[in-house]
Motif scaffolding. Structure first.
Motif, PDB file in Angstrom:
ATOM      1  N   GLY A 158       0.816  -1.201   0.000  1.00  0.00           N
ATOM      2  CA  GLY A 158       0.000   0.000   0.000  1.00  0.00           C
ATOM      3  C   GLY A 158       0.851   1.253   0.000  1.00  0.00           C
ATOM      4  N   ALA A 159       0.238   2.372   0.331  1.00  0.00           N
ATOM      5  CA  ALA A 159       0.921   3.662   0.248  1.00  0.00           C
ATOM      6  C   ALA A 159       2.101   3.752   1.215  1.00  0.00           C
ATOM      7  N   ILE A 210       3.241   0.094  -5.833  1.00  0.00           N
ATOM      8  CA  ILE A 210       1.884  -0.064  -5.330  1.00  0.00           C
ATOM      9  C   ILE A 210       1.246  -1.288  -5.967  1.00  0.00           C
ATOM     10  N   LEU A 238      -7.326  -3.281  -5.951  1.00  0.00           N
ATOM     11  CA  LEU A 238      -7.950  -1.994  -5.657  1.00  0.00           C
ATOM     12  C   LEU A 238      -8.959  -1.607  -6.733  1.00  0.00           C
ATOM     13  N   GLN A 284      -9.689   3.670  -5.557  1.00  0.00           N
ATOM     14  CA  GLN A 284      -8.702   3.337  -4.520  1.00  0.00           C
ATOM     15  C   GLN A 284      -7.285   3.447  -5.072  1.00  0.00           C
ATOM     16  N   THR A 312      -4.414   5.920  -3.649  1.00  0.00           N
ATOM     17  CA  THR A 312      -3.121   5.396  -3.187  1.00  0.00           C
ATOM     18  C   THR A 312      -1.969   6.064  -3.915  1.00  0.00           C
TER      19      THR A 312
END
Length: 382
Positions: free
Chosen positions: A31-32, A47, A52, A56, A60
């Motif tokens: 994730g971020a 990422i 997602l 989303q 992100t």
């Protein structure tokens, strides 16, 4: 840490990074926070956009761009129904690198490259590398059988030189990559850097629940298995009771597979038509039977159950074999600094025979007695 010029490879220039180290796009994991931490440490964070929704993914990307001014990438599924829209956004938002777990297709490669985006697919055989190289990709990640998640049958030590001998573009080694010695070994084969998933999953910057990290830390080198019982495609996971039950019972029922597919649809906001379209695309691209396509619907839900919800008793734990060599949870900065320091020391030993000595055991950034897993997890909690 100032980079050793001997570790300044073509990969550094291609990605615009300080060190030839890539954090792979692990579904539900990358994730971020983890991506930005890797990039801020001088590597390339990626990422995982596959699980997602489009919105989303956009959020992100914005979060990572706000947390680092260094290059990062986005990993995409080529069989996603909205792949063109996702590619367009990556181009518009200035993401410098696009990675793919499957062959992206010549049209997608051209579109990204025409916009100046570096394209890096993951491959598991020399013929796959040759195919995508002909399309114009900038580099490939060659993942050997030791790697986690969906993986092929060829060991990294055999796959890597075979791919390097097949293509002229930079090759990144994945599968069994862990430390500075891994980096030097990959460079000796002719690779331009390494890509790691499990090592970054087991970091203090990873959002994987502590309870789940503790299971990983307590897994030995012999504690993984490659199974097709989850989604019909070979996948390396920790050999838990859940996996053992799947192996004994064979493929999950169609009813359960469809139920999980609908759960995944509700989580991601994917419409019924899009869900069916993606399933059919997956069937075509992976040459799946109808039964295997139904099984594939279980993988996202079973992975999320463990990696996000913290319920490994009903989910699966994708991992590389290196999990058995990891017993700590450092941050991304410490991981990368340690790799560079150990790689530099290894190169010094090789270029100065009189200084040859036994290296420190891999997986531990500092030699120390092994402590209970619960203590090691708590030590690195935020």
């Amino acid at each position: 840490m100032s980079p050793d010029p001997r570790l300044r490879t073509r990969l550094c220039g291609l990605f615009g990074v300080e060190h030839p180290i890539v954090q792979t796009g692990m579904g539900w994991v990358s994730g971020a926070r983890l991506t930005a931490a890797t990039s801020n440490a001088g590597g390339l964070g990626i990422i995982a956009a596959a699980p997602l929704t489009f919105d989303q993914m956009v959020g992100t990307i914005d979060a990572v761009a706000g947390a680092t001014d260094r290059p990062f990438g986005v990993n995409l599924r080529t069989d996603a129904a909205d792949i063109d829209r996702r590619v367009d956004h990556i181009i518009a938002s200035g993401v410098p690198v696009a990675s793919f777990a499957q062959a992206p297709g010549e049209a997608i490669v051209k579109k990204l490259k025409d916009a100046g985006v570096v394209v890096v697919p993951t491959i598991g055989a020399p013929r796959h590398a040759e195919k995508v190289a002909a399309w114009g990709v900038d580099a490939v990640i060659a993942q050997g059988a030791e790697g986690g998640g969906h993986t092929g049958p060829i060991a990294t030590s055999l796959l890597l030189p075979a791919v390097i001998d097949t293509v002229d573009i930079p090759v990144i080694a994945a599968g069994g990559m862990l430390d500075g010695r891994s980096l030097v070994a990959a460079l000796a084969f002719g690779a331009e850097g390494i890509a790691m998933g499990t090592r970054f999953l087991l970091s203090s910057d990873s959002d994987v629940p502590d309870r789940v990290k503790a299971i990983y830390l307590n897994t030995p080198l012999t504690g993984t298995v490659v199974t097709t019982s989850v989604d019909g495609v070979p996948q390396r996971v920790i050999n838990t009771d859940v996996v053992a039950r799947l192996e004994r019972s064979g493929p999950l029922s169609l009813i359960r597979a469809v139920r999980n597919a609908l759960k995944f649809r509700s989580l991601t906001g994917v419409g019924y038509r899009q869900l069916l379209s993606e399933g059919l695309a997956m069937r075509r691209s992976l040459n799946l039977t109808w039964a295997q396509m139904a099984m594939a619907a279980n993988a996202p839900m079973m992975t999320k159950a463990a990696m996000v919800d913290g319920h490994p008793e009903v989910g699966i734990l994708p991992t590389g074999q290196v999990v058995g060599s990891i017993d700590n949870l450092p941050g991304c900065q410490e991981i990368i600094d340690s790799i560079i320091a150990e790689a530099t020391a290894a190169l010094n030993r090789l270029t100065n025979p009189s200084s040859l000595s036994r290296p420190v055991a891999s997986g531990r950034l500092r030699p120390r007695p092994r402590r209970p897993v619960s203590e090691r997890v708590m030590e690195h909690r935020d």
